[in-house]
Design a protein around this motif. Sequence first.
Motif, PDB file in Angstrom:
ATOM      1  N   LEU A 255     -82.128 -20.036 -29.574  1.00  0.00           N
ATOM      2  CA  LEU A 255     -81.279 -19.848 -28.339  1.00  0.00           C
ATOM      3  C   LEU A 255     -80.982 -18.477 -28.595  1.00  0.00           C
ATOM      4  N   SER A 256     -81.528 -17.471 -27.802  1.00  0.00           N
ATOM      5  CA  SER A 256     -81.017 -15.955 -27.922  1.00  0.00           C
ATOM      6  C   SER A 256     -79.429 -15.659 -27.690  1.00  0.00           C
ATOM      7  N   ALA A 257     -78.931 -14.743 -28.275  1.00  0.00           N
ATOM      8  CA  ALA A 257     -77.605 -14.164 -28.120  1.00  0.00           C
ATOM      9  C   ALA A 257     -77.488 -13.350 -26.837  1.00  0.00           C
ATOM     10  N   ASP A 258     -78.500 -12.922 -26.395  1.00  0.00           N
ATOM     11  CA  ASP A 258     -78.620 -12.207 -24.964  1.00  0.00           C
ATOM     12  C   ASP A 258     -78.591 -13.001 -23.636  1.00  0.00           C
ATOM     13  N   PRO A 259     -77.719 -12.944 -22.914  1.00  0.00           N
ATOM     14  CA  PRO A 259     -77.486 -13.767 -21.736  1.00  0.00           C
ATOM     15  C   PRO A 259     -78.603 -13.506 -20.833  1.00  0.00           C
ATOM     16  N   VAL A 260     -79.174 -12.286 -20.816  1.00  0.00           N
ATOM     17  CA  VAL A 260     -80.327 -11.956 -19.815  1.00  0.00           C
ATOM     18  C   VAL A 260     -81.447 -12.836 -20.131  1.00  0.00           C
ATOM     19  N   GLU A 261     -81.828 -12.749 -21.828  1.00  0.00           N
ATOM     20  CA  GLU A 261     -82.858 -13.522 -22.036  1.00  0.00           C
ATOM     21  C   GLU A 261     -82.808 -15.004 -21.841  1.00  0.00           C
ATOM     22  N   ARG A 262     -81.466 -15.518 -22.113  1.00  0.00           N
ATOM     23  CA  ARG A 262     -81.210 -16.931 -21.792  1.00  0.00           C
ATOM     24  C   ARG A 262     -81.451 -17.170 -20.367  1.00  0.00           C
ATOM     25  N   GLY A 263     -81.117 -16.175 -19.457  1.00  0.00           N
ATOM     26  CA  GLY A 263     -81.287 -16.495 -17.851  1.00  0.00           C
ATOM     27  C   GLY A 263     -82.698 -16.492 -17.397  1.00  0.00           C
ATOM     28  N   GLU A 264     -83.640 -15.758 -18.483  1.00  0.00           N
ATOM     29  CA  GLU A 264     -84.881 -15.768 -18.027  1.00  0.00           C
ATOM     30  C   GLU A 264     -85.534 -16.971 -18.496  1.00  0.00           C
ATOM     31  N   LYS A 265     -84.974 -17.575 -19.493  1.00  0.00           N
ATOM     32  CA  LYS A 265     -85.447 -18.889 -20.081  1.00  0.00           C
ATOM     33  C   LYS A 265     -84.904 -20.014 -19.179  1.00  0.00           C
ATOM     34  N   TRP A 266     -83.838 -19.896 -18.539  1.00  0.00           N
ATOM     35  CA  TRP A 266     -83.378 -20.965 -17.484  1.00  0.00           C
ATOM     36  C   TRP A 266     -84.118 -20.839 -16.385  1.00  0.00           C
ATOM     37  N   TYR A 267     -84.498 -19.664 -16.133  1.00  0.00           N
ATOM     38  CA  TYR A 267     -85.298 -19.255 -14.757  1.00  0.00           C
ATOM     39  C   TYR A 267     -86.502 -20.288 -14.926  1.00  0.00           C
ATOM     40  N   GLU A 351     -75.021 -29.015 -30.816  1.00  0.00           N
ATOM     41  CA  GLU A 351     -76.116 -28.726 -31.744  1.00  0.00           C
ATOM     42  C   GLU A 351     -75.893 -27.487 -32.578  1.00  0.00           C
ATOM     43  N   ILE A 352     -75.358 -26.476 -32.111  1.00  0.00           N
ATOM     44  CA  ILE A 352     -75.302 -25.181 -32.597  1.00  0.00           C
ATOM     45  C   ILE A 352     -73.930 -24.408 -32.600  1.00  0.00           C
ATOM     46  N   ASN A 353     -72.922 -25.455 -31.599  1.00  0.00           N
ATOM     47  CA  ASN A 353     -71.577 -24.927 -31.458  1.00  0.00           C
ATOM     48  C   ASN A 353     -71.606 -23.539 -30.793  1.00  0.00           C
ATOM     49  N   GLN A 354     -72.400 -23.468 -29.626  1.00  0.00           N
ATOM     50  CA  GLN A 354     -72.161 -22.155 -29.150  1.00  0.00           C
ATOM     51  C   GLN A 354     -72.099 -22.866 -27.538  1.00  0.00           C
ATOM     52  N   ILE A 358     -74.605 -21.362 -18.109  1.00  0.00           N
ATOM     53  CA  ILE A 358     -76.296 -21.282 -17.741  1.00  0.00           C
ATOM     54  C   ILE A 358     -76.296 -20.723 -16.243  1.00  0.00           C
ATOM     55  N   VAL A 359     -75.358 -20.908 -15.498  1.00  0.00           N
ATOM     56  CA  VAL A 359     -75.341 -19.799 -14.187  1.00  0.00           C
ATOM     57  C   VAL A 359     -74.881 -18.540 -14.338  1.00  0.00           C
ATOM     58  N   SER A 360     -73.784 -18.380 -15.412  1.00  0.00           N
ATOM     59  CA  SER A 360     -73.831 -16.958 -15.712  1.00  0.00           C
ATOM     60  C   SER A 360     -74.923 -16.241 -16.335  1.00  0.00           C
ATOM     61  N   ASP A 361     -75.613 -17.075 -17.142  1.00  0.00           N
ATOM     62  CA  ASP A 361     -76.604 -16.400 -17.555  1.00  0.00           C
ATOM     63  C   ASP A 361     -77.900 -16.111 -16.746  1.00  0.00           C
ATOM     64  N   LEU A 362     -78.048 -16.886 -15.789  1.00  0.00           N
ATOM     65  CA  LEU A 362     -79.037 -16.934 -14.509  1.00  0.00           C
ATOM     66  C   LEU A 362     -78.478 -15.617 -13.658  1.00  0.00           C
TER      67      LEU A 362
END
Length: 371
Positions: A255-267, A351-354, A358-362
């Motif tokens: 899982l990326s530390a970058d919320p933008v990259e995570r947002g694209e993944k959730w998209y 799992e990774i204590n992070q 998800i909405v904020s990432d989006l």
Amino acid sequence: MKNGLARHLTIATVLTVLSTFGMYFVLKSLFALPVQATVEGAKIDRMFDGHWWVISALFSLIIVFMLYAIFAFSRKEGEEGEGMYMHGNMALEVTWTVAPLILVLAFGWWGSALLSELLDDSRDSEAITIQVDAYKWAWRFKYPQEMGGVETSTLYLPKDRLIVLEMESQDVIHSFWIPEFRVKQDILPGRKTYLRFTPSMTTQEIADAHGDSSYQPQVRCAEICGTSHAYMLAPVEVLTDQAAFDEALFNAGQLSADPVERGEKWYVDYGCNSCHSMDGSLDGKAGPTWLGIYGREEELVDGSVVIADDDYIRSSIYYPNEQIVAGYAPNIMPNNFEAQFLEQQQKIKNEINQDIDIVSDLIEFMKTLEE
């Protein structure tokens, strides 16, 4: 008379055989199947071939004899008498009745034997079992804990391993289908269905066989399930061996530390791309484009206007029927994303204590889609 009849039968028979071969190759060309990429698919294709041969033979047997009779036995110039009267031919009628019956029974036995083989669960202990969740309009694939327990929107598979898909729908009836794999299975809400296959070609080999190095096999929904049915797709990656498969799952689980990259993944993972484009395109999409959406004024169906800020976007995702943009229909977007997101966020925390939202990432991803 008998010699003449024998000659006519010989000529018509030869023409029928030639026509059968010709029709077979015409049908194979007109209705060519995609590249075949599973062990089970090879068996299914053999049955298809059997059907083409029978169709070609029956077509030729009827058409060739009919046309031959028209040209060979038509009244010649100067002939005034009546043709020979024939009451019937019992042997021919019995043969014409019994032979198709035998063919139908033979294909019924062949099909049932093949279906029984495809449903055989005796080797499931040797297989890789992948859970498949289908919902409007996306796919999610969950892998066993011993393989990292990751969830992906791409279906990863190792070549030459038996795969068992354990499938369930979250809303309506869907149907799992990869054309190159041949096998297909409906997916039902509230009930698990299963599909078994053994990939025999990697993704790159499938692309090479198609003659297009960029070709990407995809999971498709084969049951009309609503507005964005045609966009319910998921990439399929068949890896060369178990090691490559394990590596792909490991990378997919990071899982990326970058919320933008995570947002694209959730998209992609949650099927937002099925209804919302990133490039301004509205063709066939059930929802507004995300291009330039953040901060944009949106007119609602009741005539009021809102600003697409953080609060509005979060509310639209969690409660999609409360504030509907003008020009779009209610009851299209699933209304269980809040529960899905909370479950995923808790899973990541365990799992990774992070801690993630998800909405904020989006939203962070939306902010990058500027016009």
